[in-house]
Design an enzyme around this catalytic site. Sequence first.
Site, mmCIF file in Angstrom:
data_model
loop_
_atom_site.group_PDB
_atom_site.id
_atom_site.type_symbol
_atom_site.label_atom_id
_atom_site.label_comp_id
_atom_site.label_asym_id
_atom_site.label_seq_id
_atom_site.Cartn_x
_atom_site.Cartn_y
_atom_site.Cartn_z
ATOM 1 N N ASP A 1 69.037 -85.981 24.323
ATOM 2 C CA ASP A 1 69.901 -87.141 24.583
ATOM 3 C C ASP A 1 71.319 -86.847 24.075
ATOM 4 O O ASP A 1 72.311 -87.065 24.786
ATOM 5 C CB ASP A 1 69.395 -88.394 23.864
ATOM 6 N N GLU B 1 75.503 -94.351 25.721
ATOM 7 C CA GLU B 1 74.453 -94.941 24.883
ATOM 8 C C GLU B 1 74.469 -94.445 23.435
ATOM 9 O O GLU B 1 74.308 -95.231 22.507
ATOM 10 C CB GLU B 1 73.068 -94.644 25.486
ATOM 11 N N ASP C 1 74.299 -92.868 30.663
ATOM 12 C CA ASP C 1 73.024 -92.812 29.930
ATOM 13 C C ASP C 1 72.621 -91.338 29.944
ATOM 14 O O ASP C 1 72.217 -90.801 30.976
ATOM 15 C CB ASP C 1 71.973 -93.680 30.620
ATOM 16 N N ILE D 1 70.162 -89.574 28.631
ATOM 17 C CA ILE D 1 68.782 -89.503 29.145
ATOM 18 C C ILE D 1 68.309 -90.945 29.280
ATOM 19 O O ILE D 1 68.157 -91.660 28.279
ATOM 20 C CB ILE D 1 67.819 -88.742 28.216
ATOM 21 N N ASP D 2 68.132 -91.371 30.492
ATOM 22 C CA ASP D 2 67.524 -92.677 30.708
ATOM 23 C C ASP D 2 66.030 -92.433 30.891
ATOM 24 O O ASP D 2 65.638 -91.560 31.672
ATOM 25 C CB ASP D 2 68.127 -93.328 31.956
ATOM 26 N N THR E 1 63.940 -92.055 27.904
ATOM 27 C CA THR E 1 63.600 -91.081 26.850
ATOM 28 C C THR E 1 62.086 -91.031 26.615
ATOM 29 O O THR E 1 61.521 -89.966 26.356
ATOM 30 C CB THR E 1 64.350 -91.424 25.541
ATOM 31 N N ASP F 1 72.112 -98.529 31.724
ATOM 32 C CA ASP F 1 70.755 -98.485 32.285
ATOM 33 C C ASP F 1 70.725 -98.834 33.770
ATOM 34 O O ASP F 1 69.658 -98.747 34.389
ATOM 35 C CB ASP F 1 69.827 -99.441 31.517
#
Length: 418
Positions: free
Chosen positions: A112, A137, A200, A202-203, A205, A354
């Site tokens: 991330d 994020e 984001d 890593i959306d 996770t 998101d």
Amino acid sequence: MAMSSSSSSCITTALTRLVHLTPSSTPSNPKPFLSTQRPFFTFFTLKSSSSSLTSSSSSVKSSITTMSYNKQLAAAKKAASLAARLCQNVQKGLLQSDVQSKSDKSPVTVADYGSQVLVSFVLQKELPDQAFSLVAEEDSGDLRKEESQETLHRITKLVNDTIANDGSYKVSPLSEGDVLTIIDSGMSEGGPNGQHWVLDPIDGTKGFLRGDQYAIALGLLDEGKVVLGVLACPNLPLESIASGNKNALGRAAAGCLFSAQLSCGTYMESLDGSPPVKVHVSNTENPEEASFFESYEAAHSSHSLSGSIAKVKLGVKAPPVRIDSQAKYGALSRGDGAIYLRFPNKGYREKIWDHAAGYIVVAEAGGVASDAGGKPLDFSKGRYLDLDTGIIVTNQKLMPALLKAVQDSLKEEVLPSL
Ligand SMILES: Nc1ncnc2c1ncn2[C@@H]1O[C@H](COP(=O)(O)O)[C@@H](OP(=O)(O)O)[C@H]1O
Ligand SMILES: [Mg+2]
Ligand SMILES: [Mg+2]
Ligand SMILES: [Mg+2]
């Protein structure tokens, strides 16, 4: 799903506006970073001017008559693709020590953070003459703690290795201090004025940790509207994942890059570099034929409520396709299913990262997203989406029936509070 093959050219989106460019170093517009290197550029706040323009020394008159986002889109695709490479490498050999828990108990991994660094780095390298504001994020707070030294070391190595292997940027390796500063370049508050990237890194996770779906999701806001979006989905099969296609999620070749620009449509290509193909949402008008997507995690979206809407009220026959992340928006944009339902617990506030990229990927493919009350999603309010109850996404023809089904079901079911 594919409609036609095309180059990235499209009709230029025309926007006319007058702006003041005001140098700023507020938290939403942090100062240039990388103290050891030449700053990529100076940060500015773009403020709309509704009346006459003054010619004070702190403001610069600028008239932008035509606006195309081709350059930004190319940079966004490059940034998300490079970040996807880092994430794929980490997912292959994830270590227990790579995963930490944030203050809200949600997981965060070295990937991330690494992805956020790479995206910010690439955008600034590719667009050196443009103002830069990033709503992202992650922040560096936990990484600055004594016990995170190892983790920060690992992130820095992952980022430097990815940049070196790619070979596009001839830079000296980033220091750990650089990495922390670049992560915090994502602290912008966004809002209704000027341009802001929304990331984001890593959306999904939790999906990433399970070895399932995740996405690197990058959008651009201009005057509060999403004008482009890119979704890199390394584990999303290139073929349809509609509920009837059982093989797809297990074995098929995977790695999709979706990209969309205002008034230009949505395209999909493989992350390995196939030519982009224009995609379109399902055009089914019959809810019985419409399979639907929802979160894998029941804690993120009520499965019982979506089941009651889809099966009971609409008569959807196929079982739900439950996958993590904005890969759901990508799959919807190419017609793998026709509906995406999201109903978090009461009190949960959705964040713009998101949904921003996914929203335009679906909208430019002919779909429509709104809150459960039928209001369009508003990305101009800062880091959070201000909305009524949930998010529903489908094609134009099915939306009226879906909205009615949602309203009827919501009257019968009360969502649990956080
Ligand atoms: N209680 C909750 N309700 C709804 N969404 C939540 C949630 N807790 C976390 N999320 C969000 O749901 C996102 C994943 O969505 P999905 O369920 O579609 O995979 C998470 O993104 P991250 O994985 O980027 O943190 C997180 O922002
Ligand atoms: Mg998270
Ligand atoms: Mg997310
Ligand atoms: Mg995330």
